[in-house]
Design a protein around this motif. Structure first.
Motif, mmCIF file in Angstrom:
data_model
loop_
_atom_site.group_PDB
_atom_site.id
_atom_site.type_symbol
_atom_site.label_atom_id
_atom_site.label_comp_id
_atom_site.label_asym_id
_atom_site.label_seq_id
_atom_site.Cartn_x
_atom_site.Cartn_y
_atom_site.Cartn_z
ATOM 1 N N THR A 149 0.828 -1.208 0.000
ATOM 2 C CA THR A 149 0.000 0.000 0.000
ATOM 3 C C THR A 149 0.864 1.260 0.000
ATOM 4 O O THR A 149 0.578 2.208 -0.746
ATOM 5 C CB THR A 149 -0.931 -0.003 1.223
ATOM 6 O OG1 THR A 149 -1.665 -1.229 1.266
ATOM 7 C CG2 THR A 149 -1.901 1.162 1.165
ATOM 8 N N LEU A 198 2.264 1.892 -3.438
ATOM 9 C CA LEU A 198 1.270 2.446 -4.349
ATOM 10 C C LEU A 198 1.071 3.933 -4.089
ATOM 11 O O LEU A 198 0.985 4.729 -5.031
ATOM 12 C CB LEU A 198 -0.051 1.698 -4.197
ATOM 13 C CG LEU A 198 -0.046 0.205 -4.536
ATOM 14 C CD1 LEU A 198 -1.437 -0.377 -4.374
ATOM 15 C CD2 LEU A 198 0.452 -0.031 -5.954
ATOM 16 N N SER A 244 -1.176 -5.883 -7.426
ATOM 17 C CA SER A 244 -1.109 -4.438 -7.234
ATOM 18 C C SER A 244 0.119 -3.849 -7.920
ATOM 19 O O SER A 244 0.061 -2.759 -8.516
ATOM 20 C CB SER A 244 -1.087 -4.100 -5.738
ATOM 21 O OG SER A 244 -2.283 -4.496 -5.103
ATOM 22 N N LEU A 246 -0.471 -3.727 -11.618
ATOM 23 C CA LEU A 246 -1.321 -2.599 -11.977
ATOM 24 C C LEU A 246 -0.543 -1.291 -12.054
ATOM 25 O O LEU A 246 -0.945 -0.370 -12.774
ATOM 26 C CB LEU A 246 -2.469 -2.469 -10.969
ATOM 27 C CG LEU A 246 -3.533 -3.569 -11.028
ATOM 28 C CD1 LEU A 246 -4.516 -3.429 -9.878
ATOM 29 C CD2 LEU A 246 -4.269 -3.529 -12.362
ATOM 30 N N ASN A 290 -8.268 1.682 -13.478
ATOM 31 C CA ASN A 290 -7.280 1.191 -12.525
ATOM 32 C C ASN A 290 -7.721 1.424 -11.084
ATOM 33 O O ASN A 290 -7.526 0.552 -10.234
ATOM 34 C CB ASN A 290 -5.935 1.873 -12.761
ATOM 35 C CG ASN A 290 -4.892 1.423 -11.775
ATOM 36 O OD1 ASN A 290 -4.291 0.374 -11.917
ATOM 37 N ND2 ASN A 290 -4.671 2.233 -10.729
ATOM 38 N N GLN A 304 -8.013 -1.569 -8.522
ATOM 39 C CA GLN A 304 -7.140 -1.563 -7.350
ATOM 40 C C GLN A 304 -7.946 -1.575 -6.057
ATOM 41 O O GLN A 304 -7.567 -2.237 -5.087
ATOM 42 C CB GLN A 304 -6.219 -0.342 -7.386
ATOM 43 C CG GLN A 304 -5.215 -0.295 -6.242
ATOM 44 C CD GLN A 304 -4.285 -1.486 -6.241
ATOM 45 O OE1 GLN A 304 -3.466 -1.643 -7.140
ATOM 46 N NE2 GLN A 304 -4.403 -2.355 -5.245
ATOM 47 N N GLN A 305 -9.060 -0.866 -6.037
ATOM 48 C CA GLN A 305 -9.876 -0.855 -4.833
ATOM 49 C C GLN A 305 -10.441 -2.243 -4.554
ATOM 50 O O GLN A 305 -10.505 -2.679 -3.398
ATOM 51 C CB GLN A 305 -11.008 0.167 -4.973
ATOM 52 C CG GLN A 305 -11.749 0.478 -3.683
ATOM 53 C CD GLN A 305 -10.918 1.281 -2.698
ATOM 54 O OE1 GLN A 305 -9.766 1.612 -2.947
ATOM 55 N NE2 GLN A 305 -11.514 1.617 -1.568
#
Length: 229
Positions: free
Chosen positions: A24, A27, A117, A120, A162, A166-167
């Motif tokens: 996280t 990201l 993740s 992405l 995206n 991603q969520q």
């Protein structure tokens, strides 16, 4: 002790939570870095955002979907890190069902979601690269251009695609329903925001790009998800 791909290994719960936290944070770091890098370039090459929404909804929709995306993730990172990489009891009450998965399967799914993740991020990077100096939150720059290459040849709003994916992936990374609540809010916000971006003198009323964007809409009908939306 878990058996993964035929190999018996011990994966402490704290290790999985730590991987989720690090994923996280990476990201967030990437999103902030790319945004800070592209914003001054967009302003220098394409001018300032000269037209923005005038209605309350038009002004509020971007902060709404931004908060819906970041609040569950930031809450997870802060609370899990502060609890020594263990989900607090109140957070565990929002966990995805554990009855349908063995612990080994859940660990594999969460690790795979972390890996996805990072995959992405490559998609986001391509979208940013093709968007280039046309990046903005909502509005129209002084020198607008219709971006039609790369991911924009498949859907008109690939960065929104995206965010939604991603969520959903975050729900598995955190093993929590909370990101799914955010997903619903984000999808609703996008449903409101996308028509605003195409109206209110933001795109379609700009003579410089209106005809080109109208042709682009016909050629690429998918806004966010091919064949669905």
């Amino acid at each position: 002790m878990y058996s993964i791909a035929g190999v018996s290994i011990r994966v402490p719960p704290q290790a999985v939570e730590g991987l989720a936290v690090l994923t996280t944070l990476r990201l967030f770091q990437y999103a902030i870095f790319r945004t800070r890098a592209i914003a001054p370039i967009a302003k220098a090459e394409s001018g300032a955002i000269r037209t923005s929404p005038t209605t309350f909804i038009g002004k509020a929709v971007t902060p709404i979907h931004g908060l819906a995306f970041f609040v569950p993730s930031v809450t997870y990172v802060l609370c899990v890190t502060g609890n020594l990489f263990t989900q607090p009891a109140w957070m565990q009450r929002m966990s995805l069902p554990n009855d349908y998965f063995q612990d080994e399967t859940k660990v594999v799914l969460r690790i795979a979601a972390c890996a996805l993740s990072f995959v992405l991020l490559g998609f986001v990077g391509r979208a940013f690269t093709h968007l280039g100096n046309q990046w903005h939150t909502i509005g129209r720059r002084e020198k607008p251009r219709v971006v039609q290459t790369g991911p924009y040849a498949v859907v008109r709003h690939p960065l929104y695609t995206n965010v939604l994916i991603q969520q959903a992936v975050f729900a598995v990374v955190f093993w929590s329903y909370a990101p799914l609540v955010g997903l619903g809010i984000i999808a609703g916000a996008f449903a409101v925001k996308i028509p605003i971006e195409a109206s209110e003198a933001l795109i379609m009323e700009d003579a410089a790009v209106a005809a080109e964007y109208r042709a682009y809409m016909q050629r690429v009908p998918a806004r966010v998800i091919p064949f669905l939306w």
